[in-house]
Design an enzyme around this catalytic site. Structure first.
Site, PDB file in Angstrom:
ATOM      1  N   ARG A  49      59.613  53.950  55.267  1.00 18.13           N
ATOM      2  CA  ARG A  49      59.153  53.687  53.902  1.00 18.13           C
ATOM      3  C   ARG A  49      60.040  54.483  52.945  1.00 18.13           C
ATOM      4  NH1 ARG A  49      52.686  54.139  53.486  1.00 18.13           N
ATOM      5  NH2 ARG A  49      53.261  56.330  53.650  1.00 18.13           N
ATOM      6  N   LYS A  67      44.955  60.791  45.781  1.00 19.05           N
ATOM      7  CA  LYS A  67      45.622  59.598  45.258  1.00 19.05           C
ATOM      8  C   LYS A  67      44.625  58.443  45.164  1.00 19.05           C
ATOM      9  CE  LYS A  67      47.209  58.009  49.804  1.00 19.05           C
ATOM     10  NZ  LYS A  67      48.363  57.588  50.613  1.00 19.05           N
ATOM     11  N   MET A 122      29.711  36.467  45.634  1.00 20.28           N
ATOM     12  CA  MET A 122      30.231  37.365  44.618  1.00 20.28           C
ATOM     13  C   MET A 122      29.236  38.461  44.272  1.00 20.28           C
ATOM     14  SD  MET A 122      31.490  36.512  40.730  1.00 20.28           S
ATOM     15  CE  MET A 122      33.008  35.706  41.231  1.00 20.28           C
ATOM     16  N   TYR A 128      27.274  30.067  51.086  1.00 16.47           N
ATOM     17  CA  TYR A 128      28.403  29.154  50.929  1.00 16.47           C
ATOM     18  C   TYR A 128      28.983  28.755  52.281  1.00 16.47           C
ATOM     19  CZ  TYR A 128      28.537  30.239  45.935  1.00 16.47           C
ATOM     20  OH  TYR A 128      28.225  30.378  44.610  1.00 16.47           O
TER      21      TYR A 128
END
Length: 356
Positions: A130, A35, A301, A253
């Site tokens: 679930r 999956k 990024m 950053y």
């Protein structure tokens, strides 16, 4: 020349890991779970390396059709079943085994016009809440299905929420036994953790997923370090920049990292847009020029800063492993507060993938 970040998939590791799963459950057949596009590895790239499996288990009908078109003739299990009654036309055409977990699915199957019966996995809610029928409802649903001409072989299916814990399947297994009382049925219960650590839950079919790709179902590599499982995916890049810091200099950053003294750092061509976890903190392991070191500062990024103190000979072009054989994906994920599953599935489309 293209950007140096690449993901390499070791197909021999996939074959090895499938064999390890078989050895863990020698009396069971194996559904290889592919999956989420084979946990981010790419079904089209890896399915043939898992060709020794007994069946494939997945979610999307498009991926099931791909396997059929590539030549797979064995069983395919749709883990969440069909999502609309109209899907049954494709399930019939491509001969897919479907799970059933809801009343509406039972009704849709009864009303469908099929060329031949479909094999069914009836899902029990083992307490995870679930999908699935509660244990007290399973017997009546089973008998209802037995009367439907569109139903072929019936198997009881369940899932474990805490199989990585030593006592994690005791209560769920009791619920499953309650559901199965009086039924002469095959069973498929075991995920990766139960396949490795709970032989009492193996039964007829096991469903290994994450262990096929060489990561731990518990999220801790130490739990499978001696199992023989091997990482399939290696994420690599290179150093593309060098900075020499003085005491007090900031990195990245938010200036989350400041050098306490003179320090040499490398800038690696990889970032969260490639699938590396943005929240990985300073100290996340990374392998540079054959030496284990760590990240520093915020993940950008497109770039990651790494400490070159342990590897003073590293320079522009030096090889970097972000995860793979040296740096376990579980260790990177743990540092970032997530699991290896997410990192595999988050590999970005812009990263070139090479199979070996």
């Amino acid at each position: 020349m293209s950007r140096p970040v690449t993901a390499t998939l070791d197909l021999s590791a996939l074959r090895n890991n499938l064999q390890i799963a078989r050895q863990a459950a020698p009396n069971s057949r194996v559904w290889s779970v592919v999956k989420a596009n084979a946990y981010g590895h790419g079904i089209d790239r890896v399915w043939s390396a898992l060709g020794g499996t007994d069946g494939f288990a997945l979610l999307n009908v498009e991926e099931a059709i791909l396997l059929r078109e590539r030549g797979w003739k064995g069983p395919i299990l749709m883990l969440e079943g069909f999502f609309h009654a109209g899907d049954l036309e494709l399930f019939d055409k491509y001969r897919l085994t479907t799970s059933l977990h809801s009343n509406w699915q039972v009704k849709a199957l009864a009303n469908a016009r099929l060329n031949a019966p479909l094999d069914i996995y009836l899902k029990v809610n083992s307490g995870m809440n679930r999908l699935g029928f509660t244990p007290e409802r399973v017997h009546s649903i089973w008998q209802q299905l037995r009367a439907i001409p569109n139903v072929g072989q019936l198997t009881l299916m369940a899932h474990f929420a805490d199989a990585e814990q030593p006592e994690g399947i005791v209560e769920p297994l009791a619920r499953i036994e309650q559901a199965a009382e009086g039924l002469d049925c095959a069973r498929s219960l075991s995920n990766s953790a139960a396949t490795m650590w709970h032989p009492e839950a193996h039964f007829d079919w096991v469903r290994p997923g994450i262990i096929l790709y060489g990561a731990s179902p518990s999220g801790q590599w130490c739990d499978i370090a001696n199992s023989g499982l091997r990482p399939v995916m290696t994420l690599r890049s290179e150093i593309i920049g060098i900075q020499n810091l003085k005491a007090g200099d900031a990195v990245g950053y938010g200036s989350r990292y400041r050098a306490s003294g003179e320090q040499r750092i490398g800038i690696v061509a990889c970032g969260y847009a490639d699938g590396y976890p943005r929240h990985a903190p300073t100290g996340t392991p990374v392998h540079v020029d054959g030496v284990m070191t760590s990240t520093i500062g915020a993940i950008s990024m497109d770039m990651i800063a790494v400490d070159l103190t342990p590897c003073p000979h590293a320079g522009i072009g030096s090889p970097v492993e972000l995860w793979g054989n040296e740096v376990k994906i579980d260790d990177v994920a743990s540092a970032a507060g997530t699991v290896g599953y997410e990192l595999m599935c988050a590999l970005a489309p812009r990263v070139p993938v090479v199979t070996v």
